[in-house]
Design a protein around this motif. Structure first.
Motif, short mmCIF file in Angstrom:
data_model
loop_
_atom_site.label_atom_id
_atom_site.label_comp_id
_atom_site.label_asym_id
_atom_site.label_seq_id
_atom_site.Cartn_x
_atom_site.Cartn_y
_atom_site.Cartn_z
N TYR A 186 -4.02 -1.15 1.89
CA TYR A 186 -4.56 -0.96 3.28
C TYR A 186 -3.45 -1.46 4.44
O TYR A 186 -3.33 -0.46 5.67
N ARG A 187 -2.64 -2.21 4.15
CA ARG A 187 -1.40 -2.33 4.92
C ARG A 187 -0.61 -1.03 5.20
O ARG A 187 -0.26 -0.59 6.34
N ALA A 188 -0.73 -0.19 3.98
CA ALA A 188 0.35 0.97 4.06
C ALA A 188 -0.45 2.17 5.05
O ALA A 188 0.33 2.66 5.86
N LEU A 189 -1.60 2.16 5.16
CA LEU A 189 -2.24 3.18 5.63
C LEU A 189 -2.69 2.45 7.19
O LEU A 189 -2.95 3.35 8.06
N ASN A 190 -2.63 1.44 7.43
CA ASN A 190 -2.86 0.72 8.87
C ASN A 190 -1.89 -0.09 9.37
O ASN A 190 -2.18 -0.90 10.25
N SER A 191 -0.65 0.40 9.14
CA SER A 191 0.45 -0.19 9.83
C SER A 191 1.37 0.89 10.58
O SER A 191 1.09 2.12 10.45
N HIS A 192 2.51 0.35 11.33
CA HIS A 192 3.15 1.59 12.02
C HIS A 192 4.55 1.40 11.35
O HIS A 192 5.42 2.00 11.98
N SER A 193 4.92 0.86 10.19
CA SER A 193 6.17 0.81 9.80
C SER A 193 6.03 0.51 8.21
O SER A 193 5.16 0.09 7.71
N HIS A 194 7.22 1.04 7.48
CA HIS A 194 7.44 0.59 6.27
C HIS A 194 6.05 1.21 5.27
O HIS A 194 5.99 0.70 4.35
N HIS A 195 5.64 2.50 5.69
CA HIS A 195 4.79 3.02 4.96
C HIS A 195 5.15 3.44 3.24
O HIS A 195 4.29 3.12 2.58
N TYR A 196 6.11 4.03 3.33
CA TYR A 196 6.61 4.17 2.06
C TYR A 196 6.92 3.25 1.21
O TYR A 196 6.24 3.21 -0.19
N VAL A 197 7.57 2.16 1.76
CA VAL A 197 7.62 0.79 0.71
C VAL A 197 6.41 0.22 0.31
O VAL A 197 6.17 -0.27 -0.86
N ARG A 198 5.41 0.14 1.53
CA ARG A 198 4.16 -0.38 1.03
C ARG A 198 3.44 0.48 0.16
O ARG A 198 2.64 -0.20 -0.81
N GLY A 199 3.47 1.76 0.22
CA GLY A 199 3.03 2.67 -0.65
C GLY A 199 3.32 2.38 -2.19
O GLY A 199 2.61 2.63 -3.09
N ILE A 200 4.74 2.07 -2.30
CA ILE A 200 5.38 1.93 -3.53
C ILE A 200 4.73 0.59 -4.18
O ILE A 200 4.60 0.73 -5.21
N VAL A 201 4.76 -0.45 -3.40
CA VAL A 201 4.21 -1.68 -3.68
C VAL A 201 2.64 -1.39 -4.41
O VAL A 201 2.34 -2.09 -5.36
N ALA A 202 1.89 -0.88 -3.38
CA ALA A 202 0.59 -0.47 -3.83
C ALA A 202 0.41 -0.03 -5.21
O ALA A 202 -0.41 -0.04 -6.23
N GLY A 203 1.47 1.22 -5.19
CA GLY A 203 1.44 1.75 -6.77
C GLY A 203 1.88 1.07 -7.88
O GLY A 203 1.28 1.01 -8.79
N CYS A 204 2.73 0.17 -7.61
CA CYS A 204 3.22 -0.58 -8.53
C CYS A 204 2.28 -1.67 -9.08
O CYS A 204 1.86 -1.94 -10.39
N ALA A 205 1.42 -2.17 -7.99
CA ALA A 205 0.37 -3.37 -8.37
C ALA A 205 -0.63 -2.45 -9.00
O ALA A 205 -1.34 -3.04 -10.26
N PHE A 206 -1.13 -1.27 -8.66
CA PHE A 206 -2.28 -0.60 -9.53
C PHE A 206 -1.79 -0.31 -10.84
O PHE A 206 -2.72 -0.60 -11.76
N VAL A 207 -0.61 -0.14 -11.26
CA VAL A 207 -0.28 0.39 -12.44
C VAL A 207 -0.35 -1.16 -13.18
O VAL A 207 -0.61 -1.24 -14.53
N LEU A 208 0.57 -2.08 -12.72
CA LEU A 208 0.33 -3.31 -13.32
C LEU A 208 -1.03 -4.01 -13.72
O LEU A 208 -1.53 -4.30 -14.70
N ALA A 209 -2.18 -3.50 -12.86
CA ALA A 209 -3.31 -3.71 -13.20
C ALA A 209 -3.91 -3.16 -14.17
O ALA A 209 -4.67 -3.40 -15.10
N PHE A 210 -3.66 -1.66 -14.26
CA PHE A 210 -4.03 -0.87 -15.26
C PHE A 210 -3.65 -1.00 -16.70
O PHE A 210 -4.43 -1.17 -17.56
N PHE A 211 -2.23 -1.52 -16.61
CA PHE A 211 -1.70 -1.99 -18.08
C PHE A 211 -1.82 -3.52 -18.46
O PHE A 211 -1.56 -3.86 -19.39
N THR A 212 -2.51 -4.14 -17.54
CA THR A 212 -3.21 -5.62 -17.81
C THR A 212 -4.64 -5.44 -18.64
O THR A 212 -4.67 -5.76 -19.45
N LYS A 213 -5.29 -4.50 -18.06
CA LYS A 213 -6.56 -3.96 -18.62
C LYS A 213 -6.99 -2.69 -18.03
O LYS A 213 -7.07 -2.71 -16.79
#
Length: 290
Positions: A186-213
């Motif tokens: 949400y922050r990545a899509l709704n902010s005016h800076s650091h989009h790439y970094v926030r996209g990376i963080v969101a991707g990492c969190a999603f993968v961690l959730a997936f490999f948790t269950k």
């Protein structure tokens, strides 16, 4: 509009809960007193959350409960092996190879508290407290302090959620990573800076959730349709040149993180243990526990 996508969070802002404004005016409560009451409420929320999660933490699930299927021991088996033997696979059981994140986090509890049932359930306690904090601060920024307090309460008292976070099952930790993925996306899509970094963080969190269950894969459609809704909203604005570059940066960061972490999982876990991994993966897909 995108900033009010969540109906629950939107309504929690609009509803004047138990006549708050009238209550303040009637008792002539000052601004400083309101701050004290608010922060006191947050403190009580966290203390109550900790108490609800730690009382009788060593209790077994009720007889006949859906939690009595042995899953808790299955998830903890690899953490025990890694703690005692230095390797998380001592036989043909390699359940952790399919869901590696949670057993690795459980090892932290083992090194802190030793080989005890509290150690295996420690991760969910911390994860659920962090979840409450993430939800609170996200809602505070988007909707205000009162809405944040109200929106955090379900994570404190919801019986179904509490049932899982008081066990050694991965659902509580999976929910934390899932919420982190949603918030940072949400922050990545709704902010005016650091989009790439926030996209990376969101991707990492999603993968961690997936490999948790792996059931957290159902988060993917939510992230995708959120991306589409925000993108369509942006290009539909009456602007000569819609600013869509941050959507491309956010998406690129997200995809890059997912691909990189998936490759690491393949190289570090799957390939070195391919025969056993395949046997356990087939068993789990077929509904059989290792």
């Amino acid at each position: 509009p995108p900033r009010s996508c969540s109906s629950i969070f939107f309504l929690s802002k609009k509803i004047n809960i138990i006549g708050y404004n009238e209550f303040v005016r009637f008792f002539n409560i000052t601004r400083n007193t309101r701050k004290i009451l608010l922060y006191g409420g947050v403190g009580i929320l966290l203390i109550a959350a900790l108490i609800f999660r730690t009382i009788n933490l060593n209790a077994d699930p009720a007889s006949g409960s859906f939690l009595e299927a042995g899953d808790e021991g299955t998830h903890s088996y690899a953490a025990r092996n890694l703690y005692l033997n230095g390797t998380w696979r001592t036989d043909g059981v390699f359940f952790a190879g399919i869901m590696p994140v949670y057993p690795l986090l459980q090892v932290v509890g083992l090194y802190l508290f030793g080989l005890h049932i509290y150690s295996f359930r420690f991760v969910n306690i911390i994860a659920s407290i962090i979840t409450i904090c993430v939800v609170y601060f996200f809602l505070k920024k988007e909707l205000g302090k009162r809405s944040a307090l109200v929106g955090s309460i379900p994570f404190l008292i919801n019986p179904f959620y509490l049932t899982f976070v008081r066990t050694g099952l991965p659902e509580g930790t999976m929910i934390l990573f899932s919420i982190l993925a949603l918030v940072t996306w949400y922050r990545a899509l709704n902010s005016h800076s650091h989009h790439y970094v926030r996209g990376i963080v969101a991707g990492c969190a999603f993968v961690l959730a997936f490999f948790t269950k792996q059931s957290s894969i159902w988060l993917a459609p939510t992230l995708f349709f959120t991306y589409v809704i925000f993108f369509v909203h942006e290009i539909s604005q009456k602007k000569k040149t819609p600013t869509v570059h941050h959507f491309l940066h956010s998406g690129a960061g997200f995809v890059a993180a997912v691909i990189l972490l998936s490759l690491l999982y393949l190289v570090i876990i799957v390939l070195p243990n391919k025969p056993v991994w395949l046997v356990n993966f087939t068993a789990i897909i077929g509904g059989n526990r290792p």
